[in-house]
Design a protein around this motif. Structure first.
Motif, mmCIF file in Angstrom:
data_model
loop_
_atom_site.group_PDB
_atom_site.id
_atom_site.type_symbol
_atom_site.label_atom_id
_atom_site.label_comp_id
_atom_site.label_asym_id
_atom_site.label_seq_id
_atom_site.Cartn_x
_atom_site.Cartn_y
_atom_site.Cartn_z
ATOM 1 N N LEU A 32 0.831 -1.203 0.000
ATOM 2 C CA LEU A 32 0.000 0.000 0.000
ATOM 3 C C LEU A 32 0.863 1.249 0.000
ATOM 4 C CD1 LEU A 32 -2.585 -1.302 2.589
ATOM 5 C CD2 LEU A 32 -3.158 -0.647 0.250
ATOM 6 N N LEU A 33 1.955 1.231 0.751
ATOM 7 C CA LEU A 33 2.874 2.361 0.778
ATOM 8 C C LEU A 33 3.562 2.556 -0.569
ATOM 9 C CD1 LEU A 33 4.457 1.795 4.299
ATOM 10 C CD2 LEU A 33 3.096 3.787 3.629
ATOM 11 N N CYS A 34 3.714 1.468 -1.328
ATOM 12 C CA CYS A 34 4.324 1.545 -2.654
ATOM 13 C C CYS A 34 3.344 2.022 -3.721
ATOM 14 C CB CYS A 34 4.885 0.185 -3.051
ATOM 15 S SG CYS A 34 6.411 -0.250 -2.187
ATOM 16 N N GLY A 35 2.092 2.226 -3.335
ATOM 17 C CA GLY A 35 1.126 2.793 -4.269
ATOM 18 C C GLY A 35 0.086 1.832 -4.810
ATOM 19 N N CYS A 36 0.124 0.569 -4.396
ATOM 20 C CA CYS A 36 -0.895 -0.373 -4.862
ATOM 21 C C CYS A 36 -2.236 -0.047 -4.216
ATOM 22 C CB CYS A 36 -0.499 -1.815 -4.511
ATOM 23 S SG CYS A 36 0.905 -2.438 -5.443
ATOM 24 N N THR A 37 -3.293 -0.020 -5.003
ATOM 25 C CA THR A 37 -4.628 0.284 -4.478
ATOM 26 C C THR A 37 -5.652 -0.787 -4.824
ATOM 27 O OG1 THR A 37 -5.206 1.560 -6.456
ATOM 28 C CG2 THR A 37 -4.217 2.774 -4.605
ATOM 29 N N ARG A 38 -5.330 -1.674 -5.733
ATOM 30 C CA ARG A 38 -6.284 -2.699 -6.166
ATOM 31 C C ARG A 38 -5.863 -4.073 -5.665
ATOM 32 N NH1 ARG A 38 -9.903 -0.787 -9.862
ATOM 33 N NH2 ARG A 38 -9.413 1.225 -10.828
ATOM 34 N N PHE A 39 -6.864 -4.910 -5.445
ATOM 35 C CA PHE A 39 -6.632 -6.220 -4.846
ATOM 36 C C PHE A 39 -5.626 -7.038 -5.653
ATOM 37 C CE2 PHE A 39 -7.595 -10.609 -3.728
ATOM 38 C CZ PHE A 39 -7.773 -10.534 -2.351
ATOM 39 N N ASN A 40 -5.798 -7.090 -6.968
ATOM 40 C CA ASN A 40 -4.913 -7.911 -7.799
ATOM 41 C C ASN A 40 -3.478 -7.385 -7.801
ATOM 42 O OD1 ASN A 40 -6.861 -9.805 -8.457
ATOM 43 N ND2 ASN A 40 -7.456 -8.777 -10.351
ATOM 44 N N ASP A 41 -3.309 -6.062 -7.732
ATOM 45 C CA ASP A 41 -1.972 -5.504 -7.653
ATOM 46 C C ASP A 41 -1.326 -5.823 -6.306
ATOM 47 O OD1 ASP A 41 -2.072 -4.514 -10.197
ATOM 48 O OD2 ASP A 41 -2.616 -2.475 -9.605
ATOM 49 N N GLN A 65 -8.696 1.225 11.112
ATOM 50 C CA GLN A 65 -8.635 2.552 10.516
ATOM 51 C C GLN A 65 -7.238 2.888 9.969
ATOM 52 O OE1 GLN A 65 -10.275 5.352 13.356
ATOM 53 N NE2 GLN A 65 -12.307 4.447 13.240
ATOM 54 N N VAL A 66 -6.521 1.852 9.566
ATOM 55 C CA VAL A 66 -5.235 2.029 8.906
ATOM 56 C C VAL A 66 -5.453 2.281 7.419
ATOM 57 C CG1 VAL A 66 -3.051 0.868 8.296
ATOM 58 C CG2 VAL A 66 -3.996 0.650 10.609
ATOM 59 N N ILE A 67 -6.523 1.720 6.870
ATOM 60 C CA ILE A 67 -6.861 1.950 5.464
ATOM 61 C C ILE A 67 -8.319 2.360 5.354
ATOM 62 C CG2 ILE A 67 -5.158 0.283 4.633
ATOM 63 C CD1 ILE A 67 -7.476 -1.640 4.034
ATOM 64 N N THR A 68 -8.643 2.993 4.240
ATOM 65 C CA THR A 68 -10.032 3.260 3.875
ATOM 66 C C THR A 68 -10.309 2.513 2.582
ATOM 67 O OG1 THR A 68 -9.418 5.262 2.660
ATOM 68 C CG2 THR A 68 -10.034 5.518 4.974
ATOM 69 N N VAL A 69 -11.540 2.064 2.426
ATOM 70 C CA VAL A 69 -11.925 1.278 1.256
ATOM 71 C C VAL A 69 -12.899 2.094 0.426
ATOM 72 C CG1 VAL A 69 -12.923 -0.879 0.431
ATOM 73 C CG2 VAL A 69 -11.598 -0.849 2.560
ATOM 74 N N LEU A 70 -12.530 2.297 -0.846
ATOM 75 C CA LEU A 70 -13.362 3.069 -1.767
ATOM 76 C C LEU A 70 -14.066 2.100 -2.708
ATOM 77 C CD1 LEU A 70 -14.262 5.788 -2.977
ATOM 78 C CD2 LEU A 70 -12.184 5.745 -4.369
ATOM 79 N N GLU A 78 -11.068 0.028 -4.287
ATOM 80 C CA GLU A 78 -9.714 0.516 -4.100
ATOM 81 C C GLU A 78 -9.422 0.636 -2.609
ATOM 82 O OE1 GLU A 78 -9.061 4.150 -6.169
ATOM 83 O OE2 GLU A 78 -9.114 3.212 -8.166
ATOM 84 N N TYR A 79 -8.156 0.378 -2.261
ATOM 85 C CA TYR A 79 -7.707 0.438 -0.871
ATOM 86 C C TYR A 79 -6.696 1.572 -0.748
ATOM 87 C CZ TYR A 79 -9.756 -4.199 -0.971
ATOM 88 O OH TYR A 79 -10.623 -5.252 -1.147
ATOM 89 N N HIS A 80 -6.937 2.477 0.195
ATOM 90 C CA HIS A 80 -6.058 3.622 0.377
ATOM 91 C C HIS A 80 -5.668 3.739 1.842
ATOM 92 C CE1 HIS A 80 -6.735 5.305 -3.680
ATOM 93 N NE2 HIS A 80 -7.952 4.782 -3.540
ATOM 94 N N LEU A 81 -4.427 4.113 2.070
ATOM 95 C CA LEU A 81 -3.970 4.322 3.436
ATOM 96 C C LEU A 81 -4.623 5.568 4.023
ATOM 97 C CD1 LEU A 81 -0.213 3.539 2.879
ATOM 98 C CD2 LEU A 81 -1.725 2.263 4.404
ATOM 99 N N SER A 82 -5.029 5.479 5.264
ATOM 100 C CA SER A 82 -5.532 6.640 5.986
ATOM 101 C C SER A 82 -4.340 7.468 6.472
ATOM 102 C CB SER A 82 -6.348 6.170 7.197
ATOM 103 O OG SER A 82 -5.493 5.480 8.108
ATOM 104 N N GLU A 83 -4.608 8.540 7.161
ATOM 105 C CA GLU A 83 -3.515 9.332 7.740
ATOM 106 C C GLU A 83 -2.689 8.469 8.684
ATOM 107 O OE1 GLU A 83 -2.775 13.432 10.355
ATOM 108 O OE2 GLU A 83 -4.819 12.790 9.863
ATOM 109 N N ALA A 84 -3.389 7.633 9.468
ATOM 110 C CA ALA A 84 -2.684 6.727 10.381
ATOM 111 C C ALA A 84 -1.831 5.736 9.603
ATOM 112 C CB ALA A 84 -3.695 5.985 11.258
ATOM 113 N N GLY A 85 -2.358 5.250 8.480
ATOM 114 C CA GLY A 85 -1.610 4.309 7.666
ATOM 115 C C GLY A 85 -0.366 4.934 7.061
#
Length: 230
Positions: A32-41, A65-70, A78-85
């Motif tokens: 996630l930190l490397c920029g992956c947002t999709r499950f397959n990636d 609350q480490v990630i948010t799910v769009l 899509e999976y995105h890191l929250s501020e905490a993440g």
């Protein structure tokens, strides 16, 4: 909370460990930190992790609350890191830097994985250092079986695609080595010139592309960390 249960301690280290120290979790955060947002990636970054376990870890990170799910209208997720993440970046990098400094090279090169290596190389390749046209680069690992033996990076318009089948484009560069040699180069344990000089790496094709490979290839984010052990 992980299936092992909590540690039952109020210490912040204990509470953080309940979230982050379950198997595979720090690697999912790394992707996630490397920029992956999709499950397959995400799966391509953790190829030995089962889809069911990846889904479970993502749900745990969402609950923490480490990630948010769009969830989009077209059904994609899509999976995105929250501020905490995002604040885990220094911790994640710190773990990698520690291992690069203190873990022996032979241990670093024990668990070789061509799909993970090529995925890392694909997202770190610096396309800006290449002239603006399409380039097709094949990596050949002769000792590997079947579909693991050949991989192609296609650089076009600043984007880089990874294929484990022949994309059908004219080949600009062929890089032949063992998987161990290319992994060692990627991790900064050796260099392209050194391995070429000793016959462990062969580069055939476009001379300009070949001579600048050490620059455009990019390296692991931890490759420049000074090692304290060999």
């Amino acid at each position: 909370m992980d299936e092992r249960g909590g540690y039952g301690q109020f210490c912040p280290v204990s509470m953080a460990s309940e979230i982050l120290c379950s198997r595979w979790t720090t690697l999912v955060v790394r992707e996630l930190l490397c920029g992956c947002t999709r499950f397959n990636d995400l799966r391509r970054g953790v190829p030995r992790m089962s889809p069911a376990l990846l889904s479970k870890r993502l749900k745990e990170l969402e609950r923490a609350q480490v990630i948010t799910v769009l969830r989009k209208a077209n059904g994609s997720v899509e999976y995105h890191l929250s501020e905490a993440g995002e604040e885990l970046r220094s911790l994640n990098m710190g773990l990698g830097n520690w291992a690069q400094r203190w873990m022996e090279s032979r241990l670093s090169l024990k668990n070789l994985d061509p799909s993970l290596l090529m995925w890392d190389m694909r997202r770190s390749l610096n396309a800006k250092l290449l002239p603006e046209r399409r380039y097709t680069i094949q990596f050949l690992y002769p000792e590997l079986p079947g579909a693991q033996k050949s991989w192609w990076l296609v650089v076009d318009g600043g984007t880089v695609d990874l294929c484990n089948f022949d994309p059908g484009h004219q080949l600009d560069l062929l890089v032949t080595s063992s998987l161990r040699t290319m992994t060692a180069i990627w991790m900064g344990l050796t260099t392209i010139k050194k391995e070429s000089d000793c016959g462990q790496l062969e580069i055939d094709g476009n001379p300009t592309l070949a001579s600048s490979m050490q620059q455009w290839l990019g390296l692991s984010a931890f490759a420049h960390e000074p090692r304290r052990v060999q």
